[in-house]
Design an enzyme around this catalytic site. Structure first.
Site, PDB file in Angstrom:
ATOM      1  N   HIS A  59       1.458  -1.098   0.392  1.00 36.33           N
ATOM      2  CA  HIS A  59       0.230   0.135  -0.195  1.00 36.33           C
ATOM      3  C   HIS A  59       1.199   1.398   0.216  1.00 36.33           C
ATOM      4  O   HIS A  59       1.783   1.640   1.130  1.00 36.33           O
ATOM      5  CB  HIS A  59      -1.396  -0.314   1.940  1.00 36.33           C
ATOM      6  N   PHE A  60       1.428   1.734  -1.191  1.00 39.89           N
ATOM      7  CA  PHE A  60       2.042   3.051  -1.476  1.00 39.89           C
ATOM      8  C   PHE A  60       1.481   4.328  -0.957  1.00 39.89           C
ATOM      9  O   PHE A  60       2.103   5.531  -0.946  1.00 39.89           O
ATOM     10  CB  PHE A  60       2.638   2.913  -2.627  1.00 39.89           C
ATOM     11  N   ASN A  91      -6.892   0.161  -2.125  1.00 38.96           N
ATOM     12  CA  ASN A  91      -7.794   1.564  -1.225  1.00 38.96           C
ATOM     13  C   ASN A  91      -6.581   2.702  -0.717  1.00 38.96           C
ATOM     14  O   ASN A  91      -6.508   3.407   0.428  1.00 38.96           O
ATOM     15  CB  ASN A  91      -6.955   0.423   0.112  1.00 38.96           C
ATOM     16  N   LYS A 140      -9.206  -6.794  -6.968  1.00 43.53           N
ATOM     17  CA  LYS A 140      -8.684  -6.677  -5.095  1.00 43.53           C
ATOM     18  C   LYS A 140     -10.354  -6.621  -4.378  1.00 43.53           C
ATOM     19  O   LYS A 140     -10.933  -5.756  -4.517  1.00 43.53           O
ATOM     20  CB  LYS A 140      -8.475  -5.930  -4.210  1.00 43.53           C
ATOM     21  N   HIS A 171      -8.968 -10.297   0.379  1.00 45.79           N
ATOM     22  CA  HIS A 171      -8.996  -9.905   1.587  1.00 45.79           C
ATOM     23  C   HIS A 171     -10.079 -10.712   2.753  1.00 45.79           C
ATOM     24  O   HIS A 171     -11.459 -10.353   2.751  1.00 45.79           O
ATOM     25  CB  HIS A 171      -8.573  -8.659   2.414  1.00 45.79           C
ATOM     26  N   ASP A 267       2.062  -6.787   2.364  1.00 46.10           N
ATOM     27  CA  ASP A 267       1.123  -6.157   3.161  1.00 46.10           C
ATOM     28  C   ASP A 267       1.391  -4.267   4.146  1.00 46.10           C
ATOM     29  O   ASP A 267       1.265  -4.598   4.677  1.00 46.10           O
ATOM     30  CB  ASP A 267       0.839  -6.755   3.792  1.00 46.10           C
TER      31      ASP A 267
END
Ligand code: NCD
Ligand code: ZN
Ligand code: ZN
Ligand code: ZN
Length: 399
Positions: A59-60, A91, A140, A171, A267
């Site tokens: 998650h950047f 996200n 996702k 997820h 993650d």
């Protein structure tokens, strides 16, 4: 520009072989025992050269949440960790659930110093956008509460997404693991379970004999920490899925050994210290910089072999997501390489991290075995603690 990496041991088809690697522009053009003339020469004596790691799950935070991380700082952290390709989760803000936002993220990602792929997200009514999205690793699906608001629970909606024209990454925790298998079975897609963290979930991923391809990712936090560590770490050890028991951890390591586990994804989910110290702290921890040192250190403790590390962190991600020309050291493949020093012993230090959040749950851990140089598309991006800010590019899917 040509580059020669000489005198090192090269990881070729499962063996460490004394060879020189000749790189022209962004490609490996020769793997040879002879000395080739090159513009630049790297002496890799006593070092090992492995295919650059592919982190399937980061998650950047770019765009929209760049006070936590952005594509430059996140990718610098990746390069410092020996990772040459990442896949970024949807996200962000706004979430990547339509083609226009995907395009915006593509622009943000141009800062990245490692190669990247960008996941597509889903909500209750973006099926047509999902079907049109191109060159994404997967769609996702969030079936449990976590950072962002992409949660989906309606079976009818889920069934449409699971049977769309896209590979599914999910997820899913607890009972949702089996639920996913029921859903995926209705179509011919494959499914990729992100960050599986408990023995029960791991068993559940294998509970059905279905024709769909089923893949399992585990994350370093669940391999190296347990809920006992929460006493010390407090919010800095809180992530989704949460840390589990020692026996769950043991099951994940067993899964690595017996082949149930297919990949390790960090993650990497940075949040600022201030956010973590607040009462309503968010979930997630950074991980790109510590993945490989943790695994190499575990190798010294005979918990995992180098072959297994490369299988889980380079080869399998390339194969599962069908990433073109990556994951292996081969003539004609992209020159994405990580040079490691197995004897280097060093402490993880918050103040030396490249991630914008500047903390790690592994701060002060002494680890043996570190990446010392990371080469992305033939450019030296990480060199003994220093970063060269040269942009990489988006990967191509579907080899
Ligand atoms: C992730 C985040 O912060 O984006 N948080 C986490 O605890 N893992 C989201 C996720 O991967 O579930
Ligand atoms: Zn998640
Ligand atoms: Zn499997
Ligand atoms: Zn995540």
């Amino acid at each position: 520009m040509s580059l020669l990496i000489k005198n090192g041991k090269v990881y070729l088809e499962g063996n460490l072989v004394s060879k020189n690697i000749f790189i022209e522009k962004d490609k490996i053009t020769k793997i040879t025992s002879s000395e080739v003339k090159a513009d630049k020469v790297i002496d890799a004596s006593n070092k090992i050269i492995i295919p650059g790691l592919i982190d399937p799950h980061v998650h950047f935070r770019d765009p929209g949440l760049t006070h936590k991380e952005d594509f430059l700082t996140g990718s610098m952290a990746a390069a410092a960790g020996g990772i040459t390709t990442i896949q970024d989760m949807p996200n962000t803000l706004p979430p990547v659930n339509n083609l226009q936002v995907l395009d915006e993220k593509r622009k943000a990602a141009r800062k990245s110093v490692v190669n990247y792929g960008l996941y597509f997200g889903c909500d209750a009514d973006n099926l047509s956008e999902i079907e049109k999205a191109s060159n994404v690793p997967a769609v996702k699906v969030y079936m449990d509460h976590t950072t962002g608001n992409l949660l989906l629970n309606d079976n009818q909606v889920l069934e449409k997404i699971f049977t769309s024209n896209k590979f599914i990454a999910v997820h899913a925790e607890k009972k949702n693991v089996k639920r996913c298998l029921d859903l995926i079975e209705k179509g011919d897609n494959g499914i990729y379970f992100c960050h599986i963290s408990s023995k029960q979930e791991l068993d559940d991923t294998q509970s059905k004999s279905i024709e769909n391809n089923v893949y399992v990712e585990v994350s370093p936090q669940h391999l190296f920490l347990t809920k006992d560590d929460l006493n010390n770490l407090e919010a800095f050890g809180e992530m989704k899925p949460s840390l589990k028991t020692k026996s769950d951890q043991k099951a994940l390591w067993k899964g690595i050994k017996d082949g149930t586990v297919d990949t390790i994804g960090t993650d990497h989910a940075p949040h600022t210290k201030e956010e973590k110290l607040a009462i309503n702290y968010p979930f997630g921890i950074p991980g790109c910089e510590t993945l490989l040192p943790l695994l190499l250190n575990a190798m010294h403790e005979n918990k995992i072999t180098l072959n297994k590390i490369i299988e889980l962190c380079s080869e399998n991600p390339a194969n599962i997501f069908k990433i073109k020309n990556k994951g292996f050291i081969k003539e004609g493949y992209d020159a994405d390489l990580t040079i490691i020093d197995l004897d280097l012993e060093k402490e993880v230090k918050n103040e030396e991290l490249f991630t914008k959040c500047s903390w790690s749950p592994f701060n002060s851990w002494n680890l043996k075995g570190w990446p010392i140089m990371t080469i992305v598309l033939g450019e030296i991006i990480f060199d003994n603690g220093k970063i060269n800010k040269i942009s990489a590019r988006e990967v191509e899917y579907g080899k």
